[in-house]
Motif scaffolding. Structure first.
Motif, short mmCIF file in Angstrom:
data_model
loop_
_atom_site.label_atom_id
_atom_site.label_comp_id
_atom_site.label_asym_id
_atom_site.label_seq_id
_atom_site.Cartn_x
_atom_site.Cartn_y
_atom_site.Cartn_z
N ASN A 182 0.82 -1.21 0.00
CA ASN A 182 0.00 0.00 0.00
C ASN A 182 0.85 1.26 0.00
OD1 ASN A 182 -2.62 -1.01 -0.19
ND2 ASN A 182 -2.75 -1.41 2.01
N TYR B 223 0.54 4.01 -2.81
CA TYR B 223 0.24 5.39 -2.42
C TYR B 223 1.27 6.36 -3.00
CZ TYR B 223 -0.34 9.51 0.52
OH TYR B 223 -0.50 10.80 0.96
N GLU C 232 0.99 7.05 -6.63
CA GLU C 232 -0.03 8.06 -6.92
C GLU C 232 0.48 9.47 -6.60
OE1 GLU C 232 -2.87 7.75 -8.47
OE2 GLU C 232 -2.55 5.60 -8.71
N ARG D 172 -5.02 13.79 -0.54
CA ARG D 172 -6.27 13.17 -0.07
C ARG D 172 -7.48 13.67 -0.85
NH1 ARG D 172 -9.86 15.04 3.87
NH2 ARG D 172 -8.35 16.58 4.61
N PHE E 207 -7.11 11.49 -4.43
CA PHE E 207 -7.88 10.29 -4.15
C PHE E 207 -9.39 10.52 -4.12
CE2 PHE E 207 -3.71 8.83 -2.78
CZ PHE E 207 -3.69 7.55 -3.32
N THR F 26 -5.34 8.21 3.19
CA THR F 26 -4.69 8.86 2.05
C THR F 26 -3.96 10.14 2.42
OG1 THR F 26 -6.81 9.92 1.52
CG2 THR F 26 -6.27 7.88 0.35
N ILE G 196 -6.46 2.45 3.05
CA ILE G 196 -6.10 2.42 1.63
C ILE G 196 -6.58 1.12 0.99
CG2 ILE G 196 -4.14 2.31 0.02
CD1 ILE G 196 -2.82 4.48 1.73
#
Length: 609
Positions: free
Chosen positions: A11, A15, A18, A94, A98, A138, A319
């Motif tokens: 994760n 993360y 991204e 965040r 996301f 996030t 997540i």
């Protein structure tokens, strides 16, 4: 729907991949912030030792104090600036990254998928647990990763120094930290084990909160004094949620007791070592101060590492929720539509049953929508009219049977290209928090304002637009814009008609969008709409049979089956379902005549048959 399970490292990789796509400069910002934070820790830890060493050597300390204070002040200022930027970057990941990914997924995924309860719950969990607040996964993944690195580096630097004094003290301190980390796993495991239960409670509390602030619920809430019933429900859910929080607190308290006992044993050992060394002269005052300061700081660093690691694992669980939703597979049909001009849509033995339903809503339907033809779907509530519209639009797929467009199964077409063929106006409608112009044009990038004005006038909104402060550029609703404007239910429905006309698609679909209008206004609107639609294919749905008399063909549905079909005059001559319902409805608008009891009896008899 099966929940995805990824490890913390998986994760973290996902993360920060991204993050790299969204704003790669955040890696540099984090690196600078970490270096400044570690530098401050090193300097502030060494300051007491340096000053005491200078004093014991009889040297002046005024200038060193000034320089050290200035250095710490500069570092602290830069740390504050970087912390602020890091915070805003974490919030940006965040919300901007996301949240947008999750909402975009919801708006673009198959309508039928979005209607599935398990998928809708996954959507709510991804929003609430993944992006709901600053402590959600996030954002916490970024902030807690930085926190973990800063304290780990500090521990390594001073751990190497501590081993020079007393390796056993370092190992004992490290063992206490490992014990704390192990104890926290019990709390984390309980949280993960019970998450399916308390996340459902959180979703229900969120829904209740949303219902309480809905503008349309305001009148009922006051007239029916719903506050007591509502609060009882809220209190019940809150108590259920608190039961899990209390259990977490109980586990945490037991862990703290064991942890504090281990820390006490470690501190006794360290203090005995320091006092003996100072009394025997083996340790200087400066060394004593450094050792004491390091041990005090070690407590903080290890606790920070343990807490950061714990929160990273919780962030990883959040997540998981985000990835579970975002990685739901979607249809990827790419078959092109060869002819978007002369379109024929056919139903071939189509049946449809909603998920978890006990019977079919539609059963073995067969009919054709020919090019440039207007048809009406009529019948009582629950007959299946809106379900047919959803099927035609490709929002849902037949349980059995096939729907074809020019002989090809519509499920194989690329979705956007297929949706572009239709301009619908639905019964359930509301305004988006956009300008009036954007509410009409929707996906259109460049609006033809003169054509839009013409359409707004034709649907009866010309006078309304003239009274708006910024015309078609006026913001709709006050949900986001303080200067926004609200429209009445009837005005909103006219706006939906304008939207459908403005899209100028080959097939127009009206699924009772004029329910808020009176019968005469609806009939005038439908006839006006038909004129504006020109030679396009059209599908009309209405409870009021008088509104669809102009259609080329009328299908009367009963319990998901087409029981009558023809023009208005043909169906009246047949004296069946349609004729009886038309006779009943027409008398509602006559001032003196009573309702024809014979027609009611006939309609009831038809339904029972």
């Amino acid at each position: 729907m099966k929940e995805k399970k990824y490890t913390l490292l998986q994760n973290m990789k996902y993360y920060f991949t991204e993050v790299k796509r969204y704003r790669p400069i955040m890696f540099l910002m984090m690196a600078v912030s970490i270096l400044i934070s570690v530098a401050i820790i090193i300097v502030t830890t060494l300051i007491p030792t340096v000053l005491i060493s200078l004093l014991t050597d009889g040297k002046a300390i005024a200038m060193p104090i000034l320089l050290l204070s200035l250095g710490v002040a500069i570092l602290s200022y830069n740390k504050l600036m970087m912390a602020q930027r890091s915070f805003m970057s974490g919030v940006g990941v965040r919300i901007v990254r996301f949240s947008v990914l999750i909402i975009s997924k919801f708006l673009s995924m198959d309508y039928e998928q979005a209607e599935i309860e398990s998928i809708h719950k996954a959507y709510m969990r991804s929003l609430e647990n993944g992006t709901g607040n600053n402590s959600c996964g996030t954002e916490a993944m970024y902030t807690q990763s930085e926190r973990l690195i800063v304290n780990t580096l500090s521990l390594i630097v001073f751990g190497a120094l501590l081993t020079q004094f007393n390796p056993l003290a370092f190992l004992l301190t490290l063992a206490v930290g490992i014990l704390n980390a192990y104890l926290l796993t019990f709390k984390r495991q309980y949280r993960e084990k019970t998450k399916p239960q308390w996340s459902v409670i959180d979703s229900k509390r969120h829904i209740l909160k949303r219902d309480a602030i809905k503008h349309e619920n305001g009148k009922d809430a006051r007239i029916y004094n719903v506050q007591k019933v509502y609060m009882e429900r809220v209190d019940s859910l809150t108590e259920s949620r608190l039961s899990y929080i209390r259990k977490e607190a109980s586990i945490d308290m037991k862990n703290r007791m064991l942890s504090d006992t281990a820390i006490l044993i470690r501190d006794l050992f360290v203090f005995i070592y320091l006092i003996n060394g100072a009394l025997s002269g083996a340790i200087s005052i400066a060394t004593f101060t450094l050792f004491f300061t390091m041990m005090t700081s070690f407590n903080v660093w290890i606790q920070e590492i343990v807490d950061a690691f714990h929160l990273l694992n919780i962030a990883s669980q959040d997540i998981n929720d985000v990835r579970t939703y975002l990685e739901i597979p979607e249809a990827s049909n790419t078959h092109p539509i060869s002819n978007a001009e002369d379109i024929t849509i056919q139903f071939h033995n189509v049946s449809y049953r909603y998920p978890n339903a006990s019977h079919d809503t539609l059963a073995n339907l067969n009919f054709t929508l020919n090019p440039k033809e207007s048809i009406a779907l009529v019948g009582v509530n629950g007959a299946g009219k809106s379900t047919i519209v959803k099927l035609i639009l490709g929002l849902i797929k037949p349980t059995t049977g096939t729907i074809t467009l020019n002989g090809e199964d519509i499920t194989q077409f690329e979705r956007k290209a297929y949706f572009d063929l239709f301009a619908p106006a639905f019964q359930e409608n509301d305004l988006w928090a956009l300008t009036l112009q954007q509410n009409v044009s929707m996906s259109k990038q460049d609006s033809d304002t003169s054509r839009m004005h013409e359409i707004l006038v034709r649907v009866g909104l010309g006078d309304v637009v003239d009274t708006l402060p910024k015309g078609i550029l006026t913001n709709m609703t006050t949900n986001i814009h303080l200067d926004g404007t609200s429209l009445s239910g009837g005005q909103i429905q006219k706006l939906m008609l304008a939207r459908a006309l403005y899209k100028d698609a080959p097939i127009m679909v009206l699924d009772e969008p004029t329910a808020a209008l009176d019968a005469i206004a609806e009939q005038n609107m439908y006839e006006q709409y038909q004129k504006l639609a020109g030679e396009k294919s059209s599908i009309f749905i209405s409870h009021r049979l008088s509104s669809t008399r102009f259609c080329d063909r009328i299908l009367f549905l009963e319990n998901g089956v087409i029981v009558e079909e023809g023009t208005h005059s043909e169906l009246l001559k047949a004296k069946g379902y349609y004729a009886d319902m038309f006779a009943i409805q027409s008398q509602y608008y006559q001032k003196e005549d009573s309702i024809d009891e014979e027609s009611i009896s006939n309609l009831s008899a038809h339904s029972e048959a």
